[in-house]
Design a protein around this motif. Sequence first.
Motif, mmCIF file in Angstrom:
data_model
loop_
_atom_site.group_PDB
_atom_site.id
_atom_site.type_symbol
_atom_site.label_atom_id
_atom_site.label_comp_id
_atom_site.label_asym_id
_atom_site.label_seq_id
_atom_site.Cartn_x
_atom_site.Cartn_y
_atom_site.Cartn_z
ATOM 1 N N ALA A 42 0.828 -1.205 0.000
ATOM 2 C CA ALA A 42 0.000 0.000 0.000
ATOM 3 C C ALA A 42 0.862 1.254 0.000
ATOM 4 O O ALA A 42 0.553 2.228 -0.700
ATOM 5 C CB ALA A 42 -0.928 -0.008 1.211
ATOM 6 N N LEU A 43 1.944 1.256 0.772
ATOM 7 C CA LEU A 43 2.837 2.421 0.803
ATOM 8 C C LEU A 43 3.446 2.669 -0.575
ATOM 9 O O LEU A 43 3.555 3.820 -1.000
ATOM 10 C CB LEU A 43 3.926 2.231 1.857
ATOM 11 N N GLU A 44 3.799 1.605 -1.282
ATOM 12 C CA GLU A 44 4.327 1.771 -2.646
ATOM 13 C C GLU A 44 3.288 2.430 -3.548
ATOM 14 O O GLU A 44 3.614 3.319 -4.331
ATOM 15 C CB GLU A 44 4.757 0.424 -3.221
ATOM 16 N N ARG A 45 2.034 1.994 -3.442
ATOM 17 C CA ARG A 45 0.966 2.602 -4.256
ATOM 18 C C ARG A 45 0.772 4.070 -3.880
ATOM 19 O O ARG A 45 0.606 4.927 -4.752
ATOM 20 C CB ARG A 45 -0.346 1.835 -4.080
ATOM 21 N N LEU A 46 0.773 4.356 -2.597
ATOM 22 C CA LEU A 46 0.610 5.743 -2.154
ATOM 23 C C LEU A 46 1.738 6.625 -2.670
ATOM 24 O O LEU A 46 1.509 7.726 -3.164
ATOM 25 C CB LEU A 46 0.551 5.805 -0.625
ATOM 26 N N ASN A 47 2.972 6.141 -2.539
ATOM 27 C CA ASN A 47 4.121 6.945 -2.960
ATOM 28 C C ASN A 47 4.170 7.151 -4.471
ATOM 29 O O ASN A 47 4.750 8.123 -4.942
ATOM 30 C CB ASN A 47 5.419 6.314 -2.462
ATOM 31 N N ALA A 48 3.544 6.249 -5.240
ATOM 32 C CA ALA A 48 3.525 6.381 -6.698
ATOM 33 C C ALA A 48 2.449 7.350 -7.178
ATOM 34 O O ALA A 48 2.456 7.748 -8.331
ATOM 35 C CB ALA A 48 3.311 5.005 -7.340
ATOM 36 N N ASP A 49 1.549 7.751 -6.279
ATOM 37 C CA ASP A 49 0.418 8.610 -6.652
ATOM 38 C C ASP A 49 0.679 10.028 -6.138
ATOM 39 O O ASP A 49 0.725 10.259 -4.937
ATOM 40 C CB ASP A 49 -0.858 8.048 -6.025
ATOM 41 N N PRO A 50 0.831 11.000 -7.029
ATOM 42 C CA PRO A 50 1.140 12.361 -6.583
ATOM 43 C C PRO A 50 0.014 13.027 -5.784
ATOM 44 O O PRO A 50 0.249 14.049 -5.136
ATOM 45 C CB PRO A 50 1.410 13.116 -7.883
ATOM 46 N N ASN A 51 -1.175 12.453 -5.810
ATOM 47 C CA ASN A 51 -2.294 13.024 -5.048
ATOM 48 C C ASN A 51 -2.431 12.425 -3.652
ATOM 49 O O ASN A 51 -3.415 12.695 -2.966
ATOM 50 C CB ASN A 51 -3.605 12.852 -5.824
ATOM 51 N N GLN A 52 -1.466 11.628 -3.239
ATOM 52 C CA GLN A 52 -1.506 10.976 -1.931
ATOM 53 C C GLN A 52 -0.282 11.357 -1.100
ATOM 54 O O GLN A 52 0.826 11.390 -1.624
ATOM 55 C CB GLN A 52 -1.504 9.448 -2.082
ATOM 56 N N GLN A 53 -0.530 11.616 0.167
ATOM 57 C CA GLN A 53 0.576 11.801 1.110
ATOM 58 C C GLN A 53 0.246 11.063 2.401
ATOM 59 O O GLN A 53 -0.724 11.416 3.077
ATOM 60 C CB GLN A 53 0.791 13.279 1.454
ATOM 61 N N LEU A 54 1.021 10.049 2.719
ATOM 62 C CA LEU A 54 0.954 9.426 4.028
ATOM 63 C C LEU A 54 2.085 10.044 4.824
ATOM 64 O O LEU A 54 3.257 9.963 4.411
ATOM 65 C CB LEU A 54 1.134 7.910 3.937
ATOM 66 N N VAL A 55 1.755 10.712 5.928
ATOM 67 C CA VAL A 55 2.783 11.417 6.674
ATOM 68 C C VAL A 55 2.970 10.812 8.051
ATOM 69 O O VAL A 55 2.062 10.210 8.631
ATOM 70 C CB VAL A 55 2.498 12.933 6.794
ATOM 71 N N ALA A 56 4.179 10.988 8.546
ATOM 72 C CA ALA A 56 4.537 10.583 9.902
ATOM 73 C C ALA A 56 4.907 11.838 10.678
ATOM 74 O O ALA A 56 5.625 12.701 10.167
ATOM 75 C CB ALA A 56 5.724 9.619 9.882
ATOM 76 N N ALA A 57 4.402 11.938 11.883
ATOM 77 C CA ALA A 57 4.812 12.990 12.808
ATOM 78 C C ALA A 57 5.883 12.371 13.693
ATOM 79 O O ALA A 57 5.637 11.367 14.368
ATOM 80 C CB ALA A 57 3.630 13.476 13.635
ATOM 81 N N VAL A 58 7.081 12.969 13.677
ATOM 82 C CA VAL A 58 8.231 12.372 14.335
ATOM 83 C C VAL A 58 8.824 13.378 15.319
ATOM 84 O O VAL A 58 9.034 14.546 14.982
ATOM 85 C CB VAL A 58 9.303 11.963 13.294
ATOM 86 N N ARG A 59 9.074 12.898 16.510
ATOM 87 C CA ARG A 59 9.754 13.708 17.524
ATOM 88 C C ARG A 59 10.855 12.854 18.132
ATOM 89 O O ARG A 59 10.604 11.732 18.551
ATOM 90 C CB ARG A 59 8.782 14.177 18.605
ATOM 91 N N GLU A 60 12.059 13.393 18.140
ATOM 92 C CA GLU A 60 13.223 12.704 18.713
ATOM 93 C C GLU A 60 13.370 11.290 18.132
ATOM 94 O O GLU A 60 13.630 10.331 18.859
ATOM 95 C CB GLU A 60 13.125 12.677 20.241
ATOM 96 N N GLY A 61 13.165 11.177 16.815
ATOM 97 C CA GLY A 61 13.341 9.910 16.125
ATOM 98 C C GLY A 61 12.215 8.911 16.292
ATOM 99 O O GLY A 61 12.306 7.791 15.794
ATOM 100 N N ARG A 62 11.145 9.289 16.953
ATOM 101 C CA ARG A 62 10.037 8.370 17.252
ATOM 102 C C ARG A 62 8.778 8.815 16.511
ATOM 103 O O ARG A 62 8.380 9.976 16.608
ATOM 104 C CB ARG A 62 9.801 8.378 18.757
ATOM 105 N N VAL A 63 8.138 7.901 15.793
ATOM 106 C CA VAL A 63 6.888 8.191 15.103
ATOM 107 C C VAL A 63 5.779 8.233 16.148
ATOM 108 O O VAL A 63 5.525 7.252 16.839
ATOM 109 C CB VAL A 63 6.573 7.134 14.025
ATOM 110 N N ILE A 64 5.129 9.401 16.254
ATOM 111 C CA ILE A 64 4.114 9.588 17.300
ATOM 112 C C ILE A 64 2.749 9.965 16.740
ATOM 113 O O ILE A 64 1.788 10.101 17.492
ATOM 114 C CB ILE A 64 4.572 10.650 18.330
ATOM 115 N N GLY A 65 2.656 10.099 15.421
ATOM 116 C CA GLY A 65 1.381 10.423 14.804
ATOM 117 C C GLY A 65 1.441 10.184 13.313
ATOM 118 O O GLY A 65 2.523 10.058 12.732
ATOM 119 N N THR A 66 0.266 10.121 12.703
ATOM 120 C CA THR A 66 0.186 9.894 11.262
ATOM 121 C C THR A 66 -1.148 10.382 10.733
ATOM 122 O O THR A 66 -2.116 10.527 11.500
ATOM 123 C CB THR A 66 0.367 8.393 10.921
#
Length: 150
Positions: A42-66
């Motif tokens: 799914a991430l590969e499909r998302l990254n191939a589509d310019p209308n999609q952004q899956l984002v990670a919120a990162v603090r001190e190297g730790r993913v804490i939101g999306t």
Amino acid sequence: MGDLEIRRATADDLPAIVAMLADDPLGAQRESPDDLTPYLAALERLNADPNQQLVAAVREGRVIGTLQLTLIPGLSRKGATRSIIEAVRIHADERGSGLGTQLIEWAVEESRRQNCQLVQLTSDSSRTDAHRFYERLGFTASHMGFKLQL
């Protein structure tokens, strides 16, 4: 607390993101954190589509939101482009910290930057706390949604 970075999610972020998706009664029924294979595809499909952004919120190297932000060009509203915010999740340790507000504000600003005229989101009818949260941020409950499981 360290600086917050909101960036495109990578494959290395998936274990933390999928764990957040599964960390509630609804997600626990539909997510499989022990097998990341479908999420990697799914991430590969998302990254191939310019209308999609899956984002990670990162603090001190730790993913804490999306969240996922989807742009939808359309004909209605005089050819308006709209965005849809989906799969907003905050790590349990960070809930109530203001991170959810920061993520939604980021998505709204990114939608403006992409020339969207409307931002939409859906929230399961059982998530009453989330509904109050979105209303505090200016969203209105304007439509009734329907789904068809395929």
